[in-house]
Scaffold this active site. Structure first.
Site, PDB file in Angstrom:
ATOM      1  N   HIS A  61      30.222  30.901  38.901  1.00 46.53           N
ATOM      2  CA  HIS A  61      30.703  32.287  38.921  1.00 46.53           C
ATOM      3  C   HIS A  61      31.175  32.684  37.521  1.00 46.53           C
ATOM      4  O   HIS A  61      31.637  31.854  36.756  1.00 46.53           O
ATOM      5  CB  HIS A  61      31.855  32.430  39.927  1.00 46.53           C
ATOM      6  CG  HIS A  61      32.239  33.854  40.158  1.00 46.53           C
ATOM      7  ND1 HIS A  61      33.123  34.529  39.344  1.00 46.53           N
ATOM      8  CD2 HIS A  61      31.813  34.754  41.081  1.00 46.53           C
ATOM      9  CE1 HIS A  61      33.241  35.779  39.780  1.00 46.53           C
ATOM     10  NE2 HIS A  61      32.465  35.942  40.830  1.00 46.53           N
ATOM     11  N   GLU A 102      24.773  38.822  38.402  1.00 47.17           N
ATOM     12  CA  GLU A 102      25.969  39.657  38.261  1.00 47.17           C
ATOM     13  C   GLU A 102      26.238  39.962  36.799  1.00 47.17           C
ATOM     14  O   GLU A 102      26.896  39.171  36.124  1.00 47.17           O
ATOM     15  CB  GLU A 102      27.199  38.910  38.782  1.00 47.17           C
ATOM     16  CG  GLU A 102      27.185  38.531  40.225  1.00 47.17           C
ATOM     17  CD  GLU A 102      28.604  38.201  40.689  1.00 47.17           C
ATOM     18  OE1 GLU A 102      29.112  38.895  41.566  1.00 47.17           O
ATOM     19  OE2 GLU A 102      29.190  37.234  40.151  1.00 47.17           O
TER      20      GLU A 102
END
Lengths: 227, 227, 227, 227
Positions: A96, A144
């Site tokens: 992430h 992302e």
């Protein structure tokens, strides 16, 4: 490997106070109610100390937010795959943007997760990195762009070419890895454009985890995927 | 602040398969039985995903193996103090040799733990670093020469001057921080020499967490501190 | 140990384009001219690839911006003390807010620098961390509240109690370590207040390294320390 | 982009005392003599503080051992591409097993190096990771099974299938990236088998950098590539 139905809506609880401890259980139960009532695929990713209590409280897949590579033994404070399995997890996020991993560790974690039948979602920041991640055969890649995370500006609407380009490039090297769309997803319209661009789902956080009424937000989000 | 009775025996479960998931609960229950039967102070530190199930199963203090600094919000995969509190933790290890932290992060974690009334044990590798850690006012410092960790060679017997020197130096700058002795502790004799050198307890891992019979090992370990 | 005259003005060149390569040499030569003309103590800290060419071009002390702990051998891409010595360095910054180090590594680097007779300036973010650093006996500690770095708001004027408190607390545990004042220093007035609060110098970056005329800025900075 | 002739022999100086400071210059000059006398392609990678003095002393390509991603400005202690260019570098190693990088940082460094016309050699630990690296279009990938680094056991002879498998897999996704063979290379026989397996060169360290007579070792190494 745990099988996750596509399209999927994956909710990262981050470390939001509204999604910690017993409140993590409540949001997960909201997700479960919507998943069951509308027969859609929803995954929740609470913090490591909440994995066990959440996985015991709901039947939808529970994911970790991170998994360290390595075999059990002399590690202190690391969250390994074996502990995730014992806590009832079905999978994990990896890399992430708030927890970037070394290239070799991402690969080692994907391999370890395979052995343990855990589903892996590798987060990436642009199309080139997404293709690199996809060649290592994770279950899914979630694109992302970091500059959009937490902004409420949806990548699928603001930078659609990032999603369509990623889908196109990944499919040249990997036909199976699911492709999710992250960053700024907050509404059913965002999900609709993400799916139209060729992705198989979305990864989002604050729009659900910080919502006054998570169920209302979820009902809007799933609109484009109602069967 | 959670009050931990001294002298204390702190057990780090690391990521040992023998101390993961339901097995973490079993070892913690063994520790609890010995603690209650003999009225001694024992603390257990399981992995993050096991904190909730262990803290629900036992009444002795449950510690995390690591705590990241920072306030709740935009972190993914980090274990913050707020989640530890929600999981029933009483404290945390910090800066273990297998999870070294930046100086500023150690201080920030100690301050955050104070706010949350969590007990902090900062692991250190030599007397100079132990003094530096002690000036930041953690609840305890645990001196563990890295070259002895996991060897079965007790620092309190092999390098007693490290313990006595650390005690002497720390007490010049801090009268309150508890001083624990780590690395290679495996027997009551090791504990006895650690206490004689001026420490207020021990931090150990494999001798208990990997034992066929943790209770037998614990009975030997607590011999010198029976009241 | 290299002896650095106090009070000292230390200039961190960071990775500013205006202070890279041959331009690093030019700024260092400006610093040297001012240091010699006014008989003041100025130290320059260019990037690692510029250390050799700068140290050959000037007679004032040249410092590295970082030094990794460890002995020569199997490290790739790390800047060790031995290479600094070979490049003509007199010392190094450690633990800059843009390059935070683990506690044990800071101590190991200070010890290695001692062996190699290199001067060490450990950067810290608040009074408590400054005291912890000072107990490890670096040559100097530079207090830099991270929120002021690069702002042009001087810590010595905006938060004088941070400097005076740090000086007071450090002197309880260490009489010798020099105490520098960093963050937001840009003028002679900032230096004057820093010295009045009990510090022995300043660490700054952009005010000199990005200046159109570094010599003009330096002339203002040294005003309070003219002998 | 700097053009590096293939096959290439790349020498990593690591932090060996025998290859630091003026001794780095001497070894680089040995490499240059052999390169010129026998018309072969040799690249040297000294430590960051030695880049300038080595690049001024020799005409063969000088590489850094590491390059941090990011644009010039507020970084302290990082070695950016711009400083490498100013120091006369032609390229850099990235992601060496002793200096692993995050996936996104590897990609960002490759892009930055492209802009600056620097050649990039990304080190990898197995065929899957090599393919992932190759999709990001570095100038070269160097496969180095970590367990063989520094052993004197050549990957090209002990585990030939790692090299041939890597070559086969990479060529499916990238026709241009050069493929180097690292880990345990010490003799002309090792180089010969590496080239026969389809690689375009070797990356080695101790066999040359720690040799009593680097030129003798180099003469043996280049035997299979004499034109």
């Amino acid at each position: 490997m745990v099988d996750i139905d596509l399209p999927v809506i994956a909710i990262n609880f981050k470390t939001y106070p509204q999604a910690t401890g017993e409140k993590a259980v409540l949001i997960a139960q909201s997700c479960e109610r919507i998943a069951k009532e509308f027969d859609v695929s929803i995954v929740v990713a609470p913090q490591a100390p909440d994995l066990y209590r959440v996985s015991r409280a709901v039947d939808i897949p529970v994911f970790a937010q991170h998994m360290a590579p390595g075999d059990p033994g002399r590690f202190t404070g690391h969250v390994l795959g074996e502990a995730l399995v014992e806590s009832g997890c079905s999978g994990t996020l990896l890399n992430h943007s708030e927890n970037r991993m070394q290239l070799a560790d991402i690969e080692a974690s994907i391999r370890k997760a395979e052995e343990l039948h855990l589903y892996t979602i590798v987060c990436t920041n642009n199309p080139v990195v997404s293709v690199a991640a996809a060649t290592m055969n994770p279950s899914a890649v979630a694109v992302e762009p970091p500059e959009l995370i937490g902004t409420g500006i949806s990548v699928s609407q603001a930078q659609p070419e990032i999603i369509s380009g990623t889908v196109e490039q990944i499919r040249k090297v990997n036909e199976k890895t699911a492709i999710l769309c992250g960053a700024g997803i907050g509404s059913g319209d965002d999900v609709e454009s993400a799916l139209k661009l060729g992705s198989q789902g979305v990864l989002l956080a604050s729009a659900v985890a910080k919502a006054d009424s998570p169920e209302e937000v979820l009902k809007d989000l799933i609109r484009p995927i109602l069967k």
